[in-house]
Design an enzyme around this catalytic site. Structure first.
Site, PDB file in Angstrom:
ATOM      1  CG  HIS A  67      68.804  33.059 -15.750  1.00 14.43           C
ATOM      2  ND1 HIS A  67      69.236  33.338 -14.474  1.00 14.43           N
ATOM      3  CD2 HIS A  67      69.853  32.451 -16.357  1.00 14.43           C
ATOM      4  CE1 HIS A  67      70.475  32.919 -14.318  1.00 14.43           C
ATOM      5  NE2 HIS A  67      70.883  32.380 -15.447  1.00 14.43           N
ATOM      6  CG  ASP A  69      66.501  32.940 -11.583  1.00 14.31           C
ATOM      7  OD1 ASP A  69      66.557  33.014 -12.826  1.00 14.31           O
ATOM      8  OD2 ASP A  69      66.717  31.878 -10.954  1.00 14.31           O
ATOM      9  CD  GLU A 121      69.542  28.810 -15.343  1.00 11.56           C
ATOM     10  OE1 GLU A 121      70.149  27.885 -15.920  1.00 11.56           O
ATOM     11  OE2 GLU A 121      70.017  29.400 -14.339  1.00 11.56           O
ATOM     12  CD  GLU A 122      71.325  30.311 -11.234  1.00 14.43           C
ATOM     13  OE1 GLU A 122      71.577  29.115 -10.982  1.00 14.43           O
ATOM     14  OE2 GLU A 122      72.072  31.035 -11.918  1.00 14.43           O
TER      15      GLU A 122
END
EC number: 3.5.1.130
Length: 346
Positions: A67, A69, A121-122
Site C-alpha cells: 500500500h 498510504d 490501507e491505513e
C-alpha cells in the site's frame, strides 16, 4: 551476481528515498502519481490508476500488493549508513519498493507479474475493497507488509467496529434518579474484554461521548467499540453478547472484516519459505493480531500470504527505519518464490 546485487541495492536506496519524500497519508495517494508514471516508463510496465488512486503496474495472474498510504505525520527521510528513516519506511514503502523491483526483474525474465500500490490501507482499505469488487482473480497474491523480514504471515484476526447510541431521560443533576453515563459505564464493564492472547476475542471501548450541560444528566450517550477476534471465535456470538447488553440502544456495524487463515502447506507459503531458506536464513510462520489487506483480498486469489521486510514494532512510530539489507532479502525472496510458483505451473 555481485554486480547485480550492488545495482539492486543502489536502486533500492534511490527509489525508497524518493518515495519517502512524497507524503502520502490516507486520502492523499494522488501525490505519488508522478513517481509511478516515471517508474512505469523506466521499467517499461503499463500503469493503471484506479478511482481509489491505487496504482497498478504490469499484468499477470500473480499479484505483488502493498500500500502507498501511510499514517499521518511526515518524517523527513534520511540515510545513516545502510539504514533509511522516514514515514512509511517500514509500513509499507519499504515492502512496496521490494515488490516494485521484484515485479520489474520478474517481467524482464519473462514472468507475468502485476504490482499494486493500494490506497487507504491505513483507513478503510478502499483500494483493496475496490480490487476485491472488480471481478479480477489471481492465482497467487503476496501482500507486502512488514513481517520482520523472516516471518511469513499466515493468519490475521478480524475486526468489528460498532457505533452504539443509547437514550435516557435528562434530569437536573441535583435531584436525578436516572443517569445515562452511569448506565453506560455499567454496560461497558459487563462487555469489556481486555486484549489477552490471540485466541481470545477482545472488546475495547475507544470513544464515549455524553452530556451537554454541567448540571443536567444526559439524554443521549454514544459509544464506539473496537472488537478483534480470531478464526476460532464466532462473530455472531460476540454480536449477540453486545446486543443482549445494549437491548434498548441503537447498534450500527460501521466496519466488518472477517479473519483470515491460510493453509500452511499451500504452494505459496512453501515457496516464500523456501525463497528465504535459499538465501541462508531461517523463516518461521507467524500470525498478526491486527488486520491487513489480506483479509479483504483472500477471496480473489487461489492462494494468498503476507510477507515483507521491516521490523513490525516500528510501524506507525516516529522512528520508522529499515535497512537496505532487509529490503534486498525481501526482494530476493519474492523473486525466488514466484520463479518456483511459475515453474510448478509448467
Amino acid at each position: 551476481m555481485q554486480l547485480e546485487k550492488e545495482l539492486s541495492r543502489r536502486k533500492i536506496k534511490e527509489l525508497l528515498l524518493e518515495i519517502l519524500s512524497i507524503y502520502t497519508p490516507s486520502g492523499e495517494e494522488e501525490r505519488a502519481k508522478d513517481f509511478f508514471e516515471k517508474v512505469s516508463k523506466e521499467f517499461n510496465l503499463n500503469l493503471e490508476i484506479s478511482k481509489s488512486k491505487s496504482y497498478f503496474l504490469g499484468k499477470g495472474d500473480i499479484l505483488l500488493a502493498s500500500h502507498i498510504d501511510t499514517v499521518p505525520g511526515f518524517i523527513q527521510p534520511k540515510i545513516e549508513g545502510e539504514v533509511i528513516y522516514g514515514r512509511g519506511a517500514v509500513d509499507a514503502k519499504g515492502p512496496l519498493i521490494a515488490m516494485l523491483l521484484a515485479t520489474y526483474i520478474l517481467n524482464e525474465k519473462g514472468y507475468k507479474v502485476q504490482f499494486a500500490a493500494l490506497a487507504d490501507e491505513e483507513g478503510k482499505s478502499k483500494g483493496a475493497r475496490e480490487l476485491a469488487n472488480s471481478g479480477i482473480r489471481y492465482n497467487y497474491i503476496i501482500i507486502g507488509e512488514p513481517s520482520n523480514t523472516l516471518d511469513v504471515i499466515v493468519e490475521y484476526r478480524g475486526v468489528l467496529h460498532l457505533d452504539i447510541l443509547c437514550r435516557g431521560n435528562s434530569q437536573h443533576s441535583s435531584s436525578s434518579k436516572e443517569n445515562l453515563i452511569v448506565d453506560l459505564s455499567k454496560k461497558i464493564l459487563e462487555i469489556y474484554r481486555e486484549p489477552s492472547n490471540y485466541e481470545n476475542f477482545s472488546i475495547v471501548p475507544t470513544i464515549i461521548k455524553s452530556g451537554d450541560y454541567i448540571n443536567m444528566t444526559p439524554s443521549e450517550g454514544y459509544l464506539h467499540l473496537d472488537i478483534r477476534y480470531s478464526i476460532k471465535n464466532s462473530k455472531d456470538e460476540i454480536l449477540a453478547l453486545i446486543h443482549n447488553e445494549f437491548k434498548t440502544c441503537d447498534i450500527k456495524i460501521v466496519e466488518d472484516i472477517e479473519p483470515v487463515k491460510v493453509d500452511v502447506n499451500s504452494n505459496i507459503v512453501k515457496a516464500v519459505m523456501r525463497g528465504i531458506i535459499k538465501q541462508g536464513y531461517k523463516p518461521k510462520l507467524a500470525r498478526k493480531a491486527g488486520t491487513s489487506d489480506m483479509n479483504i483480498l483472500k477471496n480473489i486469489a487461489k492462494e494468498i500470504v503476507t510477507y515483507g521486510p521491516g521490523n513490525s514494532t516500528l510501524e506507525h512510530t516516529n522512528n520508522e527505519k529499515i535497512s537496505i539489507d532487509e529490503i534486498f532479502i525481501a526482494l530476493t525472496t519474492y523473486i525466488n518464490a514466484i520463479e518456483e510458483l511459475c515453474l510448478k505451473k509448467k
